[in-house]
Design a protein around this motif. Structure first.
Motif, PDB file in Angstrom:
ATOM      1  N   LEU A  96       4.840  -8.771   8.511  1.00 37.75           N
ATOM      2  CA  LEU A  96       3.918  -9.499   8.071  1.00 37.75           C
ATOM      3  C   LEU A  96       2.740  -9.804   8.949  1.00 37.75           C
ATOM      4  O   LEU A  96       1.365  -9.690   8.451  1.00 37.75           O
ATOM      5  N   GLU A  97       2.927 -10.166   9.981  1.00 37.83           N
ATOM      6  CA  GLU A  97       1.806 -10.551  11.022  1.00 37.83           C
ATOM      7  C   GLU A  97       1.154  -9.454  11.188  1.00 37.83           C
ATOM      8  O   GLU A  97       0.029  -9.403  11.211  1.00 37.83           O
ATOM      9  N   ARG A  98       1.696  -8.108  11.493  1.00 36.06           N
ATOM     10  CA  ARG A  98       0.909  -6.997  11.863  1.00 36.06           C
ATOM     11  C   ARG A  98       0.052  -6.617  10.590  1.00 36.06           C
ATOM     12  O   ARG A  98      -1.075  -6.172  10.575  1.00 36.06           O
ATOM     13  N   PHE A  99       0.744  -6.725   9.463  1.00 37.22           N
ATOM     14  CA  PHE A  99      -0.069  -6.403   8.128  1.00 37.22           C
ATOM     15  C   PHE A  99      -1.337  -7.429   7.977  1.00 37.22           C
ATOM     16  O   PHE A  99      -2.270  -7.024   7.740  1.00 37.22           O
ATOM     17  N   GLY A 135      -7.120  -8.547   8.739  1.00 39.26           N
ATOM     18  CA  GLY A 135      -8.173  -9.480   9.116  1.00 39.26           C
ATOM     19  C   GLY A 135      -8.134 -10.625   8.352  1.00 39.26           C
ATOM     20  O   GLY A 135      -9.211 -11.369   8.451  1.00 39.26           O
ATOM     21  N   TRP A 136      -6.970 -11.137   7.672  1.00 42.05           N
ATOM     22  CA  TRP A 136      -7.069 -12.389   7.031  1.00 42.05           C
ATOM     23  C   TRP A 136      -6.530 -13.346   7.787  1.00 42.05           C
ATOM     24  O   TRP A 136      -5.353 -13.169   8.668  1.00 42.05           O
ATOM     25  N   PRO A 137      -7.015 -14.742   7.899  1.00 36.61           N
ATOM     26  CA  PRO A 137      -6.751 -15.569   8.590  1.00 36.61           C
ATOM     27  C   PRO A 137      -4.953 -16.034   8.050  1.00 36.61           C
ATOM     28  O   PRO A 137      -5.061 -16.247   6.866  1.00 36.61           O
ATOM     29  N   TYR A 138      -4.450 -16.796   8.822  1.00 42.00           N
ATOM     30  CA  TYR A 138      -3.025 -17.050   8.192  1.00 42.00           C
ATOM     31  C   TYR A 138      -2.514 -18.116   9.547  1.00 42.00           C
ATOM     32  O   TYR A 138      -3.132 -17.965  10.759  1.00 42.00           O
ATOM     33  N   GLY A 139      -1.450 -19.087   9.323  1.00 43.34           N
ATOM     34  CA  GLY A 139      -0.795 -19.706  10.221  1.00 43.34           C
ATOM     35  C   GLY A 139       0.584 -19.620  10.101  1.00 43.34           C
ATOM     36  O   GLY A 139       1.251 -19.067   9.157  1.00 43.34           O
ATOM     37  N   LEU A 140       1.289 -19.992  11.184  1.00 42.70           N
ATOM     38  CA  LEU A 140       2.848 -20.304  11.161  1.00 42.70           C
ATOM     39  C   LEU A 140       2.813 -21.505  11.272  1.00 42.70           C
ATOM     40  O   LEU A 140       2.771 -22.242  12.126  1.00 42.70           O
ATOM     41  N   ASP A 141       4.067 -21.847  10.416  1.00 41.85           N
ATOM     42  CA  ASP A 141       4.520 -23.178  10.223  1.00 41.85           C
ATOM     43  C   ASP A 141       6.095 -23.301  10.385  1.00 41.85           C
ATOM     44  O   ASP A 141       6.700 -22.950   9.679  1.00 41.85           O
ATOM     45  N   THR A 178       7.500  -2.408   4.178  1.00 39.04           N
ATOM     46  CA  THR A 178       6.427  -1.275   4.796  1.00 39.04           C
ATOM     47  C   THR A 178       4.881  -2.112   4.419  1.00 39.04           C
ATOM     48  O   THR A 178       4.865  -3.015   3.703  1.00 39.04           O
ATOM     49  N   GLY A 179       3.926  -1.643   5.249  1.00 38.10           N
ATOM     50  CA  GLY A 179       2.655  -1.990   4.696  1.00 38.10           C
ATOM     51  C   GLY A 179       2.153  -1.461   3.431  1.00 38.10           C
ATOM     52  O   GLY A 179       1.529  -2.401   2.820  1.00 38.10           O
ATOM     53  N   LYS A 180       2.759  -0.546   2.651  1.00 33.47           N
ATOM     54  CA  LYS A 180       2.605  -0.181   1.467  1.00 33.47           C
ATOM     55  C   LYS A 180       3.098  -1.215   0.612  1.00 33.47           C
ATOM     56  O   LYS A 180       2.502  -1.261  -0.641  1.00 33.47           O
ATOM     57  N   LEU A 181       4.413  -1.500   0.788  1.00 34.01           N
ATOM     58  CA  LEU A 181       4.780  -2.489  -0.105  1.00 34.01           C
ATOM     59  C   LEU A 181       4.209  -3.992  -0.105  1.00 34.01           C
ATOM     60  O   LEU A 181       3.975  -4.605  -0.927  1.00 34.01           O
ATOM     61  N   LEU A 182       3.707  -4.206   1.025  1.00 35.92           N
ATOM     62  CA  LEU A 182       3.131  -5.464   1.059  1.00 35.92           C
ATOM     63  C   LEU A 182       1.611  -5.456   0.609  1.00 35.92           C
ATOM     64  O   LEU A 182       1.036  -6.429   0.064  1.00 35.92           O
ATOM     65  N   ASP A 183       0.793  -4.305   0.640  1.00 34.69           N
ATOM     66  CA  ASP A 183      -0.219  -3.824  -0.171  1.00 34.69           C
ATOM     67  C   ASP A 183      -0.048  -4.095  -1.637  1.00 34.69           C
ATOM     68  O   ASP A 183      -0.752  -4.871  -2.159  1.00 34.69           O
ATOM     69  N   ARG A 184       0.995  -3.580  -2.071  1.00 33.11           N
ATOM     70  CA  ARG A 184       1.352  -3.879  -3.589  1.00 33.11           C
ATOM     71  C   ARG A 184       1.617  -5.249  -3.705  1.00 33.11           C
ATOM     72  O   ARG A 184       1.162  -5.879  -4.981  1.00 33.11           O
TER      73      ARG A 184
END
Length: 210
Positions: free
Chosen positions: A66-69, A74-80, A182-188
């Motif tokens: 998820l972090e690599r994706f 280039g999306w901002p995100y945080g880890l809580d 995978t990246g494709k699954l996350l895209d979907r």
């Protein structure tokens, strides 16, 4: 029994506080401190060791993917790490139409990994507390019934831990292992969430809030 297990696996706390400014101020019954998205994002590298500490290797693999994706997007995100090991994104990044339907910069999308209710794998979930609120439970229940029926994601009402009023929440879940993430699954996954959130918010905009 399945419903009870599902509730135990879900991290509740952050969902019920991320839209606090939309409500009348009420005393909080929680001793946990809320961490703003800005702090989670800017201190992501500081929070990362705590976030991954003692994590199961399969769950760790999912979060790292998820972090690599998100980094590639280039999306901002945080880890809580304090409220259920949540990966937190601004809702407007995933669904830009959020702002057109009552959303604010404080609206968030939460992504987390939990054990599947069957105990045979993992479940990747994406959730958003929708920017729709009324102190009248009947209004919230009617809005829930009026909202569109999505093909993949679901809507549900949950009692707010801090004030006992109802929150309307969208959830999209994906079973893992198998398949591998995978990246494709996350895209979907994020494309489906963006579309269904847009349609849900559009439908709710036609229903008057109390």
């Amino acid at each position: 029994m399945t419903h009870d297990n599902d509730r135990e696996n879900r991290p509740h706390l952050r969902l019920v506080v991320n839209n606090a400014e939309k409500r009348n101020p009420r005393p909080s019954t929680s001793e946990d401190d809320f961490i703003s998205f800005e702090e989670l994002a800017t201190k992501r590298d500081i929070f990362r060791p705590e976030f991954y500490q003692d994590m199961d290797q399969l769950q760790k693999n999912v979060y790292e993917e998820l972090e690599r994706f998100l980094g590639g997007k280039g999306w901002p995100y945080g880890l809580d790490p304090r409220h259920g090991r949540l990966l937190v994104l601004p809702a407007g990044v995933v669904c830009p139409e959020t702002a057109e339907h009552g959303g604010t910069q404080q609206d968030e999308i939460l992504v987390y990994v939990a054990e599947d209710v069957t105990g045979q794998g993992l479940c990747l979930s994406l959730e958003m507390l929708l920017p729709y609120y009324s102190e009248d439970e009947a209004v919230m229940e009617d809005a829930f019934l009026y909202a569109p029926v999505n093909q993949y994601g679901t809507l549900f009402l949950e009692e707010n831990r801090h004030d006992s009023f109802l929150d309307l929440i969208y959830r999209l879940a994906l079973p893992l292992f198998p398949p591998d993430l995978t990246g494709k699954l996350l895209d979907r996954l994020f494309a489906i969430a963006a579309y269904e959130l847009k349609e849900t918010l559009r439908g709710l905009a036609e229903y008057p809030a109390g």
